[in-house]
Design a protein around this motif. Structure first.
Motif, PDB file in Angstrom:
ATOM      1  N   UNK A 188      55.763 -29.422 110.984  1.00  0.00           N
ATOM      2  CA  UNK A 188      56.037 -28.666 112.201  1.00  0.00           C
ATOM      3  C   UNK A 188      56.338 -29.574 113.396  1.00  0.00           C
ATOM      4  N   UNK A 189      57.396 -29.219 114.117  1.00  0.00           N
ATOM      5  CA  UNK A 189      57.767 -29.885 115.365  1.00  0.00           C
ATOM      6  C   UNK A 189      57.971 -28.821 116.428  1.00  0.00           C
ATOM      7  N   UNK A 190      57.790 -29.217 117.694  1.00  0.00           N
ATOM      8  CA  UNK A 190      58.002 -28.306 118.814  1.00  0.00           C
ATOM      9  C   UNK A 190      59.311 -28.653 119.499  1.00  0.00           C
ATOM     10  N   UNK A 191      59.984 -27.635 120.014  1.00  0.00           N
ATOM     11  CA  UNK A 191      61.294 -27.838 120.629  1.00  0.00           C
ATOM     12  C   UNK A 191      61.224 -28.804 121.806  1.00  0.00           C
ATOM     13  N   UNK A 192      60.111 -28.784 122.548  1.00  0.00           N
ATOM     14  CA  UNK A 192      60.043 -29.688 123.699  1.00  0.00           C
ATOM     15  C   UNK A 192      59.997 -31.154 123.275  1.00  0.00           C
ATOM     16  N   UNK A 193      59.654 -31.431 122.016  1.00  0.00           N
ATOM     17  CA  UNK A 193      59.723 -32.811 121.534  1.00  0.00           C
ATOM     18  C   UNK A 193      61.166 -33.291 121.465  1.00  0.00           C
ATOM     19  N   UNK A 194      62.059 -32.400 121.060  1.00  0.00           N
ATOM     20  CA  UNK A 194      63.479 -32.756 121.081  1.00  0.00           C
ATOM     21  C   UNK A 194      63.949 -33.006 122.503  1.00  0.00           C
ATOM     22  N   UNK A 195      63.533 -32.141 123.437  1.00  0.00           N
ATOM     23  CA  UNK A 195      63.914 -32.346 124.835  1.00  0.00           C
ATOM     24  C   UNK A 195      63.395 -33.688 125.352  1.00  0.00           C
ATOM     25  N   UNK A 196      62.184 -34.062 124.941  1.00  0.00           N
ATOM     26  CA  UNK A 196      61.645 -35.365 125.342  1.00  0.00           C
ATOM     27  C   UNK A 196      62.536 -36.499 124.844  1.00  0.00           C
ATOM     28  N   UNK A 197      62.955 -36.410 123.581  1.00  0.00           N
ATOM     29  CA  UNK A 197      63.792 -37.463 123.002  1.00  0.00           C
ATOM     30  C   UNK A 197      65.141 -37.556 123.711  1.00  0.00           C
ATOM     31  N   UNK A 198      65.754 -36.407 123.966  1.00  0.00           N
ATOM     32  CA  UNK A 198      67.055 -36.413 124.644  1.00  0.00           C
ATOM     33  C   UNK A 198      66.909 -36.950 126.066  1.00  0.00           C
ATOM     34  N   UNK A 199      65.832 -36.577 126.738  1.00  0.00           N
ATOM     35  CA  UNK A 199      65.617 -37.077 128.098  1.00  0.00           C
ATOM     36  C   UNK A 199      65.481 -38.594 128.109  1.00  0.00           C
ATOM     37  N   UNK A 200      64.720 -39.135 127.160  1.00  0.00           N
ATOM     38  CA  UNK A 200      64.575 -40.593 127.090  1.00  0.00           C
ATOM     39  C   UNK A 200      65.912 -41.254 126.785  1.00  0.00           C
ATOM     40  N   UNK A 201      66.663 -40.712 125.830  1.00  0.00           N
ATOM     41  CA  UNK A 201      67.983 -41.259 125.509  1.00  0.00           C
ATOM     42  C   UNK A 201      68.870 -41.255 126.747  1.00  0.00           C
ATOM     43  N   UNK A 202      68.836 -40.170 127.503  1.00  0.00           N
ATOM     44  CA  UNK A 202      69.673 -40.046 128.689  1.00  0.00           C
ATOM     45  C   UNK A 202      69.214 -40.958 129.814  1.00  0.00           C
ATOM     46  N   UNK A 203      67.976 -41.461 129.719  1.00  0.00           N
ATOM     47  CA  UNK A 203      67.441 -42.376 130.729  1.00  0.00           C
ATOM     48  C   UNK A 203      67.645 -43.834 130.351  1.00  0.00           C
ATOM     49  N   UNK A 204      68.369 -44.080 129.263  1.00  0.00           N
ATOM     50  CA  UNK A 204      68.672 -45.440 128.874  1.00  0.00           C
ATOM     51  C   UNK A 204      67.756 -46.033 127.840  1.00  0.00           C
ATOM     52  N   UNK A 205      66.908 -45.227 127.225  1.00  0.00           N
ATOM     53  CA  UNK A 205      65.958 -45.727 126.240  1.00  0.00           C
ATOM     54  C   UNK A 205      66.635 -45.791 124.876  1.00  0.00           C
ATOM     55  N   UNK A 206      66.443 -46.913 124.171  1.00  0.00           N
ATOM     56  CA  UNK A 206      66.997 -47.076 122.836  1.00  0.00           C
ATOM     57  C   UNK A 206      66.073 -46.408 121.823  1.00  0.00           C
ATOM     58  N   UNK A 207      66.467 -45.217 121.362  1.00  0.00           N
ATOM     59  CA  UNK A 207      65.638 -44.483 120.415  1.00  0.00           C
ATOM     60  C   UNK A 207      65.971 -44.824 118.969  1.00  0.00           C
ATOM     61  N   UNK A 208      66.752 -45.893 118.756  1.00  0.00           N
ATOM     62  CA  UNK A 208      67.004 -46.329 117.393  1.00  0.00           C
ATOM     63  C   UNK A 208      65.793 -47.052 116.813  1.00  0.00           C
TER      64      UNK A 208
END
Length: 316
Positions: free
Chosen positions: A280-300
């Protein structure tokens, strides 16, 4: 949103050296204000058939029982209804294993009253009103009579005692409750000012009874961890929310972070959907990931992405 360089996003370095820092802007869903009325209201996306169920509960003046996995927007739905209908600050009763209907209706500080009464007598002053020591809980405040109903969120009902749903039946059916400490007062003390859960001041209780004029808009959430008794279910309108598919996830990302954020989030959405199938995952976890990516964080980085999109159930 302006992207920062990968190095700039690291506020904490772990090198033991103090340095002045300025925290970057928080995600829209993590911004707060001392005044609830001025907090930013995030968009809430709801399918037309689900909105129809909400409207049915409003017309019937029945509690809305919302079930579904974590992160499907159950609690957010209550805030969205309160905001759109201009019902004022959302009242919230968060359920745990020790929750009781009594505490949700009102609390009486008998010890505080005894102490203050003794001190007042010693000083030769008049005794404080009993209403000073009574505060209505979120459910009790929602039942205070007013021209427009209040909105009440009863969050995670399935966390409570097994008898809790049945204990609510009379209140839901009759729309009132009595405060015994006030019903025993003499006739010349029939009107007592008591405090409310939203700290807006006080309201007058007549002869110890709080009786709503309009039944409040009640949203009850449940993660589906157990079944409720039929008598309780009969008094509710039920809405089951499902986990959003990829198209709906794209719409949610766009609504919260904009088209620009979505253009660079397809791989994150695919990863989210894949990991959600394993646990199980929550939708806000995806929003967290996209927000970090959009802030310049390397999520690789594997560990960082795993930390953000950690599964709520199943193996990590």
């Amino acid at each position: 949103m302006t992207s920062a360089s990968e190095a700039d996003w690291r506020i904490f370095r772990g090198d033991g050296l103090p340095r002045p820092v300025t925290l970057p802007p928080a995600p829209p869903w993590r911004r707060f204000s001392p005044t609830p009325a001025v907090r930013p209201e995030l968009p809430y996306l709801i399918q037309p058939e689900h909105a129809d169920v909400v409207n049915a509960s409003l017309h019937l003046r029945r509690p809305l029982l919302v079930t579904g996995p974590a992160g499907t927007g159950k609690s957010s739905l209550a805030r969205a209804v309160s905001h759109e209908l201009r019902l004022g600050e959302l009242l919230r009763w968060s359920i745990n294993s020790r929750s009781t209907v009594r505490e949700a209706l009102y609390q009486y500080d008998a010890i505080g009253r005894l102490r203050e009464t003794t001190l007042s007598r010693d000083r030769g002053e008049s005794e404080p009103s009993i209403g000073t020591f009574i505060r209505l809980g979120p459910l009790g405040t929602a039942l205070v009579p007013s021209t427009t109903p209040r909105a009440l969120l009863i969050d995670e009902m399935d966390k409570g005692d097994v008898d809790l749903p049945n204990d609510l039946l009379t209140v839901f059916e009759e729309g009132y409750f009595d405060i015994p400490e006030l019903t025993r007062l003499p006739e010349d003390m029939a009107d007592v000012e008591v405090q409310t859960a939203d700290h807006r001041g006080s309201v007058t209780v007549h002869q110890g009874r709080v009786q709503c004029a309009e039944f409040p808009v009640v949203v009850i959430t449940s993660n589906g961890e157990r079944e409720f008794p039929p008598a309780f279910l009969r008094r509710c309108v039920r809405l089951a929310l499902q986990v959003p598919d990829a198209d709906r996830l794209r719409a949610i990302v766009t609504a919260h972070l904009g088209e620009e954020a979505l253009s660079d989030a397809e791989d994150l959405i695919d990863t989210f959907v894949h990991r959600r199938a394993l646990g199980e995952l929550a939708t806000d976890q995806l929003l967290n990931a996209v927000f970090l990516r959009n802030s310049g964080v390397n999520l690789n980085a594997k560990e960082l992405l795993k930390a953000v999109l950690h599964q709520l159930t199943g193996e990590l």
